[in-house]
Design an enzyme around this catalytic site. Sequence first.
Site, PDB file in Angstrom:
ATOM      1  N   ILE A 185       0.578  -1.613  -0.127  1.00 39.79           N
ATOM      2  CA  ILE A 185       0.319   0.463  -0.234  1.00 39.79           C
ATOM      3  C   ILE A 185       0.648   1.258  -0.192  1.00 39.79           C
ATOM      4  CG2 ILE A 185       0.150   0.256   2.665  1.00 39.79           C
ATOM      5  CD1 ILE A 185      -3.221   1.146   2.031  1.00 39.79           C
TER       6      ILE A 185
ATOM      7  N   GLU B 299       2.504  -6.201   6.961  1.00 37.74           N
ATOM      8  CA  GLU B 299       1.611  -5.244   7.763  1.00 37.74           C
ATOM      9  C   GLU B 299       2.046  -5.841   9.709  1.00 37.74           C
ATOM     10  OE1 GLU B 299      -1.065  -6.098   4.217  1.00 37.74           O
ATOM     11  OE2 GLU B 299       0.916  -7.142   5.449  1.00 37.74           O
TER      12      GLU B 299
ATOM     13  N   GLY C  35       0.459  -5.653   0.523  1.00 38.29           N
ATOM     14  CA  GLY C  35      -1.322  -5.276  -0.416  1.00 38.29           C
ATOM     15  C   GLY C  35      -0.813  -6.241  -1.369  1.00 38.29           C
TER      16      GLY C  35
ATOM     17  N   ASP D 285      -5.138  -6.516   6.456  1.00 36.39           N
ATOM     18  CA  ASP D 285      -6.875  -6.478   6.116  1.00 36.39           C
ATOM     19  C   ASP D 285      -7.650  -6.850   4.990  1.00 36.39           C
ATOM     20  OD1 ASP D 285      -6.456  -4.269   5.965  1.00 36.39           O
ATOM     21  OD2 ASP D 285      -7.543  -3.149   7.252  1.00 36.39           O
TER      22      ASP D 285
ATOM     23  N   ASP E  42      -1.031  -9.397  -0.548  1.00 39.63           N
ATOM     24  CA  ASP E  42      -2.344  -9.581  -0.922  1.00 39.63           C
ATOM     25  C   ASP E  42      -3.026  -9.975  -2.273  1.00 39.63           C
ATOM     26  OD1 ASP E  42      -4.030  -9.130   1.983  1.00 39.63           O
ATOM     27  OD2 ASP E  42      -1.922  -7.706   2.000  1.00 39.63           O
TER      28      ASP E  42
END
Length: 273
Positions: free
Chosen positions: A68, A147, A124, A155, A127
């Site tokens: 991110i 994270e 991310g 999340d 992810d």
Amino acid sequence: MNLPTLTTLELLMHDQVLEVRLNRPDKSNSLNDAMWQEIRQAFDWADGEAGVRAIVLSGAGKHFCSGIDLAMLGGVMARVAHADEARGREALRRLILDLQDCLTAVERCRKPVLAAIQGACLGGGLDLAVCCDMRYASSDAQFAVREIDIGMVADVGVLQRLPKLIAEGLARELAYTGRNLGADEAKACGLVNAVWPEAESLRTGVLQIAAQIAAKSPLSVRGSKEILNYSRDHSVADGLNYVATWNAAMLLSADLKEAMTASREKRAPQFLD
């Protein structure tokens, strides 16, 4: 075929294979606000485009995705601020659910998605990668659940999907420590299917695998993805019941007829989009 014009992604067609390339190389393809939304937009478009039979997800530059964008992360609390704390927290929950859906669009897309990963695949980025059907890497690839290093619980999907791909104990180790997982270890544990020496041979090789998939019956490929995803999240008995219902509806198709005819005539089948 008119490809969508996007600001953070580059879309390229290779015959019936769509390449979705993360295109912020100067930022290591970090996920900013626009990229989150455009990932969903690109994969929703690909899902409905008949001429797309398989998809390769790649990253421009040295890295696949560094996670991110920190500027976006830093602005999250300001975006959901509200005089009423409960309403602010509800807004944060809705934001998290929306970001989850942006990545789930990759998994939801009916066409198989093959990730070609070089360099960093962190936070991310991981992810995103675990939403794909298959992952392939160059020898310099590094994977990590980052994270934990910024004091938060991952999340947007890695804690749910990663333990379905590798041993749960290893998934927990990565989640708790944030350590790097190199390309060879990623292959050994089943996170990636194969490793190429460098990024260009990786991209060429993954596009070739995607082309093999694109030559198969599109209806059967889409059905196989549907059944595999359903069976992953249900019991064996549920999966068997579902595939029986699926084939009761889909088995007697033009693709089946063409495959049998091509076999008799000793030629490659030609399937409808």
